[in-house]
Design an enzyme around this catalytic site. Structure first.
Site, PDB file in Angstrom:
ATOM      1  N   SER A   9       0.796  -1.189   0.087  1.00 45.53           N
ATOM      2  CA  SER A   9       0.002   0.086  -0.060  1.00 45.53           C
ATOM      3  C   SER A   9       0.743   1.310  -0.022  1.00 45.53           C
ATOM      4  CB  SER A   9      -0.925   0.055   1.198  1.00 45.53           C
ATOM      5  OG  SER A   9      -1.883   0.840   1.175  1.00 45.53           O
ATOM      6  N   MET A  10       0.361   2.122   0.814  1.00 37.02           N
ATOM      7  CA  MET A  10       1.375   3.379   1.096  1.00 37.02           C
ATOM      8  C   MET A  10       2.773   3.295   1.188  1.00 37.02           C
ATOM      9  SD  MET A  10       0.547   6.763   3.426  1.00 37.02           S
ATOM     10  CE  MET A  10       1.690   6.109   4.750  1.00 37.02           C
TER      11      MET A  10
ATOM     12  N   ASP B 196      -9.254  -2.839  -5.346  1.00 40.32           N
ATOM     13  CA  ASP B 196      -9.185  -3.595  -4.366  1.00 40.32           C
ATOM     14  C   ASP B 196      -9.934  -3.415  -3.020  1.00 40.32           C
ATOM     15  OD1 ASP B 196      -8.125  -1.765  -2.958  1.00 40.32           O
ATOM     16  OD2 ASP B 196      -6.156  -2.417  -2.929  1.00 40.32           O
TER      17      ASP B 196
ATOM     18  N   HIS C 177      -7.662  -5.232  -0.621  1.00 42.38           N
ATOM     19  CA  HIS C 177      -6.351  -4.369  -0.173  1.00 42.38           C
ATOM     20  C   HIS C 177      -5.539  -5.019   0.668  1.00 42.38           C
ATOM     21  CE1 HIS C 177      -4.315  -0.711  -0.235  1.00 42.38           C
ATOM     22  NE2 HIS C 177      -4.341  -0.740   0.989  1.00 42.38           N
TER      23      HIS C 177
END
Ligand SMILES: *[C@@H]1O[C@H](CO)[C@@H](O)[C@H](O)[C@H]1NC(C)=O
Ligand SMILES: *[C@@H]1O[C@H](CO)[C@@H](O)[C@H](O)[C@H]1NC(C)=O
Ligand SMILES: *[C@@H]1O[C@H](CO)[C@@H](O)[C@H](O)[C@H]1NC(C)=O
Length: 414
Positions: A193-194, A357, A391
């Site tokens: 992710s980030m 997602d 996700h």
């Protein structure tokens, strides 16, 4: 972004397949440095009763503020109050409110990311505190060892890359030390992710010589390369992910102060100037009128926050190392927020869904595909869309181990 994935029942699936486990690498393992996403590692806090500006200083000593699921589920709003950041307009820097001290436990280990909340309570709630545990365990089956061949680089995920100089220095040292501790074997950076945006920025700051020496590959999992509409929801009305005990507006106040929320706001790379993100009876908002958007949600500082992170999120180029971009699709994901008359911005919108997602929109996840062209032919670029992969669920996906095997085999043939 972490949220309790209630619809996934147990949150986790033991997808780490037997086929992958059967592969036994020969020769030194390719060490892994894992970088989590927003909310993907624990944070600890300490409160000073005399100095704190809020009423939440009921605890003494260091305690785990993120994540403490019990407090979240019973609607304990002190978490949101204690994790607020204060912004100094002169220096453009954010910091904790007076009376609140925070720290990131577990430098160098993945333990504080395997379970965000390691308590029995979380386990009884269906293992809701689990995060990277299955990814790590999949690698342990291959003979990886925690803190030797798989290490973790947790961070205070409220601060965006421009405020993370100290973190970046420590990541660099961690990579160099892990390389040395493993007979000078180059490392694989796996980021969820980030964390992918954080490491993209990190790699951009290193020289080619350094990257050549230390980095075998960069693997990104569901990185929101061009942001996500869900952040517009968080900015406009706050979100409590269905946890009724928590007032979304309290979470809105907190999230608006986090630099990383602006890092994840949609960008013009994936959203056209007229693609409507927020629809209200008076006005529609898109990339072309963000100034009006931030004015109308009473958060004009949001524009300045976007400006502060622009460099870390826009017009991203191939990171200059072998890159494997994996992302999920096929899960309904917020694509547009629709507010009825008088509802904007304080009431919850109706959400129109698109592909993605579940958290990040597909157009943002697949942004990396443009790196197929125009990168230096000495580096690999591989991307793969994983159908029906959420996700967080991507962290349990067996394709991660297949990609590790690809990287390993490529290394042997060099
Ligand atoms: C902002 O930072 C400057 C420089 O460190 C300091 O002098 C000033 O007092 C700070 N302002 C606030 C409101 O904290
Ligand atoms: C907003 O966009 C919708 C289409 O998404 C359109 O039907 C509507 O008329 C627009 N509203 C305003 C106020 O421009
Ligand atoms: C706008 O935000 C400020 C604080 O940032 C707050 O004091 C004020 O009440 C808000 N106004 C409205 C109309 O919500």
């Amino acid at each position: 972004m972490w949220h309790p994935c209630r619809s996934d029942v147990l949150c986790v699936a033991l997808l780490v397949g037997t086929a992958a486990a059967a592969f036994v690498p020969s020769g030194p393992l390719t060490p892994v440095v894992f970088v989590p996403g927003k909310g993907g590692n624990q944070l600890e806090a300490k409160l000073d009763k005399l100095n704190t500006v809020n009423d939440c200083a009921k605890r003494s000593g260091w305690f785990r503020i993120w994540l403490d699921l019990w407090s979240v589920l019973v609607g304990e709003e002190c978490i949101a109050e204690n994790l607020l950041l204060h912004y100094n307009e002169t220096t453009r820097k954010s910091s904790n409110y007076p009376g609140v001290t925070t720290r990131v436990p577990g430098w160098g280990t993945t333990k504080t990311m395997e379970y965000l909340d390691p308590s029995w309570t979380a386990w009884l709630l269906g293992n809701m505190g689990a995060y990277a545990v299955h990814l790590v365990e999949g690698l342990l089956k291959w003979g990886y060892q925690r803190e030797k061949t798989i290490v973790g680089a947790p961070y205070d995920f409220r601060y965006a890359p421009h405020s993370q100089d100290d973190y970046y220095g420590r990541v660099r040292a961690l990579i160099e030390n892990t390389y040395i501790a493993n007979e000078d074997t180059r490392i694989v950076l796996i980021a969820h992710s980030m964390g992918g945006l954080f490491m993209h920025r990190f790699l951009r700051q290193q020289t080619d010589a350094w990257k050549n020496k230390y980095i075998e590959a960069f693997v990104t999992l569901n990185t929101p390369w061009s942001g996500a509409v869900v952040v517009a929801h968080i900015y406009s009305s706050g979100m409590n992910w269905g946890l009724r005990a928590i007032d979304p507006l309290v979470l809105r106040t907190m999230h608006r102060t986090h630099e990383t929320a602006s890092l994840l706001f949609p960008t013009g790379d994936a959203w056209g100037a007229d693609d409507v993100i927020v629809e209200t009876s008076e006005r529609n908002y898109s990339m072309s009128n963000l100034d009006e958007y931030f004015m109308d949600i009473n958060f004009t500082r949001g524009l300045e926050f976007l400006e502060n992170v622009r460099d870390a999120k826009e017009n991203l180029q191939h990171p200059g190392v072998d890159t494997y971009c994996l992302y999920g699709s096929g899960i309904p994901t917020p694509e547009m927020l629709v507010y009825g008359e008088g509802e904007f911005p304080d009431m919850q919108p109706e959400t129109k869904m698109g592909d993605g997602d579940g958290t990040v929109n597909l157009r943002s996840l697949r942004y990396c595909r443009r790196w197929h062209d125009g990168h230096n032919s000495k580096t690999v670029f591989y991307s793969e869309e994983l159908p029906n992969t959420g996700h967080h669920r991507i962290l349990d996906h067996k394709r991660i181990l297949d990609v590790m095997q690809m990287i390993f085999e490529r290394r042997l043939h060099k």
